[in-house]
Design a protein around this motif. Structure first.
Motif, PDB file in Angstrom:
ATOM      1  N   LEU A 145     -37.124  -0.058  20.460  1.00  0.00           N
ATOM      2  CA  LEU A 145     -36.678   1.002  21.370  1.00  0.00           C
ATOM      3  C   LEU A 145     -35.184   1.277  21.171  1.00  0.00           C
ATOM      4  O   LEU A 145     -34.758   2.434  21.037  1.00  0.00           O
ATOM      5  CB  LEU A 145     -36.960   0.590  22.820  1.00  0.00           C
ATOM      6  N   ARG A 148     -34.577   2.806  17.592  1.00  0.00           N
ATOM      7  CA  ARG A 148     -35.046   4.194  17.514  1.00  0.00           C
ATOM      8  C   ARG A 148     -34.104   5.133  18.254  1.00  0.00           C
ATOM      9  O   ARG A 148     -33.778   6.208  17.783  1.00  0.00           O
ATOM     10  CB  ARG A 148     -36.446   4.318  18.123  1.00  0.00           C
ATOM     11  N   HIS A 149     -33.694   4.680  19.438  1.00  0.00           N
ATOM     12  CA  HIS A 149     -32.837   5.544  20.245  1.00  0.00           C
ATOM     13  C   HIS A 149     -31.525   5.857  19.532  1.00  0.00           C
ATOM     14  O   HIS A 149     -31.122   7.009  19.429  1.00  0.00           O
ATOM     15  CB  HIS A 149     -32.557   4.900  21.605  1.00  0.00           C
ATOM     16  N   SER A 152     -31.841   8.022  16.196  1.00  0.00           N
ATOM     17  CA  SER A 152     -32.668   9.236  16.221  1.00  0.00           C
ATOM     18  C   SER A 152     -31.872  10.465  15.773  1.00  0.00           C
ATOM     19  O   SER A 152     -32.450  11.476  15.409  1.00  0.00           O
ATOM     20  CB  SER A 152     -33.253   9.451  17.614  1.00  0.00           C
ATOM     21  N   TRP A 300     -26.147   3.048  28.621  1.00  0.00           N
ATOM     22  CA  TRP A 300     -27.107   2.897  27.527  1.00  0.00           C
ATOM     23  C   TRP A 300     -28.501   2.589  28.060  1.00  0.00           C
ATOM     24  O   TRP A 300     -29.493   3.123  27.576  1.00  0.00           O
ATOM     25  CB  TRP A 300     -26.694   1.773  26.579  1.00  0.00           C
ATOM     26  N   ARG A 303     -30.207   5.630  29.266  1.00  0.00           N
ATOM     27  CA  ARG A 303     -30.669   6.479  28.169  1.00  0.00           C
ATOM     28  C   ARG A 303     -31.939   5.919  27.524  1.00  0.00           C
ATOM     29  O   ARG A 303     -32.843   6.668  27.173  1.00  0.00           O
ATOM     30  CB  ARG A 303     -29.578   6.589  27.096  1.00  0.00           C
ATOM     31  N   LEU A 304     -31.957   4.612  27.376  1.00  0.00           N
ATOM     32  CA  LEU A 304     -33.153   3.987  26.789  1.00  0.00           C
ATOM     33  C   LEU A 304     -34.368   4.248  27.670  1.00  0.00           C
ATOM     34  O   LEU A 304     -35.465   4.530  27.181  1.00  0.00           O
ATOM     35  CB  LEU A 304     -32.946   2.483  26.620  1.00  0.00           C
ATOM     36  N   GLU A 307     -36.001   7.566  27.179  1.00  0.00           N
ATOM     37  CA  GLU A 307     -36.715   7.804  25.908  1.00  0.00           C
ATOM     38  C   GLU A 307     -38.213   7.967  26.184  1.00  0.00           C
ATOM     39  O   GLU A 307     -38.809   7.111  26.836  1.00  0.00           O
ATOM     40  CB  GLU A 307     -36.552   6.589  24.987  1.00  0.00           C
TER      41      GLU A 307
END
Ligand SMILES: *Cc1c(COP(=O)(O)O)cnc(C)c1O
Length: 465
Positions: A145, A148-149, A152, A300, A303-304, A307
């Protein structure tokens, strides 16, 4: 034609098999599959051989159902044996949440839809000294996760030391996880030495983040150097890069105070040193359910959680409830070390040698009438689960040598018991390490050894009693 007529009917087979403790559709499926194989075979075995072969297949299948086992391996967080066992408070919570409706996503204050996992995220943040926390299915998922975040966008490079491109257990290799997440690996330094300057040189316009991976299951010695976390934090800040550490084991207490030799870095320490986000497992040194905990900067973490992919990695109510109780146990205990029985994984690390020896003596006494030589031995238990590779925990073993059949046969018989007892062979003895056997299981161990030594005990497939 004659050949096919030699194949017994399903009905006849079922009758010969007698009662089998498997759902009937499974039983039929297996029988038909095996008969199908016979149809294609050159020679059809005798009816008895067909039935006996099927019996073995069905027993093996029955045995493969997930079930409790007694762990005599001395490896506390044994990944093959389900890692951390849960304590009574956690099990009670699981039962209550499982059997009832609950407020998983319902706000009891307002009566409206509520956030999921709000409480446990907050208590995890407190436990980790972090601004915020989130929970995914496991640490691997948490890392994917995060990767990827942050990769991206156009920036894809993840800077990592060559000394940290590790493999954890089966099928988890950091370089492969990175690639699968769409990140581009930017290795720096060498296997044994990596400096801050190595990281500095690697950072460019395509850099997405700096990653540190805790060497959970091995250690480097000799001519080694690695960049200090505090220095890397300064570097990351200078380049406005997120700095992430995969901590893996995730001890939240001082492991050196509970019988392990090594100090395992805690999430709180790592975050204090300037890491922005840390991830670790719920079922390693934390001693809770399988989960991947992410802790760190609120910005952070938020934001995760936004996702779309996070939705695919989220935990169910049972895991969240078990984790919530586990975290409470730490937060409520003096010096952050929960009582031994409350978090069994940490409790087993703390069990004293005299306690283990007294139990071993009692077990040996209870087996004196049996056709087996019993010796109380010295054991070397391990924390396992890819943690604390240097910590050998002195332990006590019950060593068995059957008088009338090979010791390897005893290993199999105990493993095939109900419940299975998992020991290991060393110096032509079957050894059961008492550190990973709960004292409440001692009587059961005696019973299982007794059963395994009975002359009528059914021989295991392929072995000679
Ligand atoms: C164990 C470990 C993982 C994987 O954790 P899971 O919870 O099993 O997915 C990842 N990274 C490190 C460093 C580990 O030790």
């Amino acid at each position: 034609m004659n050949r096919l007529r030699a194949i017994p009917s399903v009905e006849r087979i079922l009758q010969a098999l007698g009662p089998v403790a498997l759902p009937r559709p499974i039983l039929l499926h297996v029988v038909r599959r095996e008969l199908g194989k016979l149809r294609r075979a050159r020679n059809i075995p005798a009816f008895e051989a067909v039935v006996s072969g099927l019996n073995t297949t069905l027993q093996n299948l029955r045995r493969s159902r997930i079930q409790p086992v007694i762990n005599g391996t001395g490896v506390i967080l044994h990944t093959n044996l389900g890692r951390a066992p849960l304590g009574p408070a956690v099990v009670d919570t699981l039962g209550a949440i499982a059997a009832n409706y609950n407020n998983l996503e319902f706000d009891l204050t307002s009566g409206e839809r509520g956030g999921r996992a709000g409480y446990v995220e907050q208590s995890l943040a407190v436990l980790c000294g972090a601004e915020a926390a989130a929970v995914a299915n496991n640490c691997a998922a948490a890392l994917v996760l995060i990767l990827r975040h942050f990769t991206s966008g156009p920036r894809k490079a993840v800077v990592i030391s060559r000394g940290e491109l590790v493999q954890i257990g089966g099928g988890f290799r950091i370089p492969e996880i990175l690639e699968a997440s769409g990140a581009v690996l930017r290795e720096v330094g060498t296997t044994n030495r990596t400096t801050v300057a190595d990281y500095q040189r690697a950072i460019g316009s395509g850099t997405a983040l700096i990653l540190k991976v805790h060497r959970s299951n091995f250690f480097l010695g000799g001519f080694v150097e690695s960049a200090a976390t505090t220095d890397l934090a300064v570097l990351a800040r200078k380049h406005r890069l997120p700095f992430v550490e995969d901590l893996g084991s995730g001890a939240v207490m001082a492991t050196e105070k509970v019988g392990a030799l090594e100090h395992e870095p805690t999430p709180a320490e790592i975050l204090r040193e300037g890491v922005d986000l840390v991830c670790f497992s719920g079922d390693k040194l934390l001693g809770g359910p399988q989960a991947g905990i992410i802790a760190g900067k609120n910005r952070w973490v938020e934001r995760l959680k936004r996702e779309p992919f996070f939705r695919a990695l989220r935990c169910d109510k049972l895991i969240l409830a078990a984790l919530q109780t586990t975290v409470d146990l730490y937060l409520e205990s003096a010096a952050g070390i929960p009582p031994a029985a409350a978090v069994p994984a940490t409790g087993l690390i703390q069990t004293s040698l005299p306690d283990l020896r007294a139990r071993a003596d009692r077990l040996a006494d209870a087996l004196t009438d049996l056709p087996v030589r019993v010796v109380v031995g010295q054991g070397k238990a391990r924390v396992g689960g890819g943690t604390l590779p240097r910590s050998i925990l002195p332990s006590v073993t019950l060593d068995l040598q059957p008088l009338h059949f090979p010791v390897s046969e005893l290993l199999v018989r105990l493993r095939h018991g109900d419940p299975p007892v998992i020991g290991f062979l060393a110096a032509r003895r079957l050894r059961l390490d008492l550190r990973t056997i709960f004292s409440t299981q001692d009587a059961l161990v005696v019973r299982q050894v007794r059963v395994a030594l009975e002359p009528t005990a059914s021989a295991s497939p392929g072995s000679r009693a």
